[in-house]
Write a protein that holds these residues in place. Structure first.
Motif, PDB file in Angstrom:
ATOM      1  N   UNK A  54       5.356 -19.829  39.007  1.00 33.78           N
ATOM      2  CA  UNK A  54       5.371 -19.199  37.681  1.00 33.78           C
ATOM      3  C   UNK A  54       6.695 -19.468  36.976  1.00 33.78           C
ATOM      4  N   UNK A  55       7.776 -19.366  37.715  1.00 36.22           N
ATOM      5  CA  UNK A  55       9.098 -19.644  37.153  1.00 36.22           C
ATOM      6  C   UNK A  55       9.191 -21.100  36.715  1.00 36.22           C
ATOM      7  N   UNK A  56       8.687 -21.996  37.542  1.00 31.54           N
ATOM      8  CA  UNK A  56       8.699 -23.437  37.225  1.00 31.54           C
ATOM      9  C   UNK A  56       7.897 -23.715  35.950  1.00 31.54           C
ATOM     10  N   UNK A  57       6.725 -23.136  35.851  1.00 31.67           N
ATOM     11  CA  UNK A  57       5.876 -23.349  34.670  1.00 31.67           C
ATOM     12  C   UNK A  57       6.550 -22.806  33.425  1.00 31.67           C
ATOM     13  N   UNK A  58       7.110 -21.602  33.521  1.00 30.56           N
ATOM     14  CA  UNK A  58       7.790 -20.995  32.362  1.00 30.56           C
ATOM     15  C   UNK A  58       8.981 -21.833  31.903  1.00 30.56           C
TER      16      UNK A  58
END
Length: 115
Positions: A54-58
């Motif tokens: 999720x952090x990577x996508x954001x």
């Protein structure tokens, strides 16, 4: 015996409350759920990987929105994500993850022998 059932129930309740407050990306959840079956993730691993993904996508979306979608920035971000994955997954799981993430599995089905 009753005490152990109580602790199990309390733990499950706490986990469900924590996960409902977690504002992770649906894309991250979907990806990790797909990985869960393919590389046999434990629930703990799945939870950690979901937050990392999720952090990577954001962050990658932020880079693109800022017009900062340089290959070097995105590559660094992907390398950072990969290093976190390496710490969480076993060697065998990580190798399978790399094959899936690099979309090699779509080109030619990979069969992993269970030893």
């Amino acid at each position: 015996m009753k005490v152990s059932y109580f602790f199990i129930a309390a733990t499950l309740l706490c986990l469900s409350c924590t996960s409902s407050r977690n504002n992770t990306s649906p894309d991250a959840k979907r990806k990790i759920e797909e990985l869960r079956a393919l590389i046999h993730l434990s629930p703990d691993q799945a939870q950690k990987l979901t937050s990392i993904e999720a952090s990577y996508i954001d962050k990658s979306k932020q880079l693109r929105q800022q017009g900062n979608d340089k290959e070097s920035d995105l590559t660094r971000l992907k390398q950072k994500r990969t290093s976190f994955y390496k710490k969480i997954l076993s060697r065998e799981q990580f190798i399978k993850f790399q094959a899936i993430d690099n979309e090699l599995i779509k080109q030619a089905p990979v069969r992993f022998n269970k030893s």
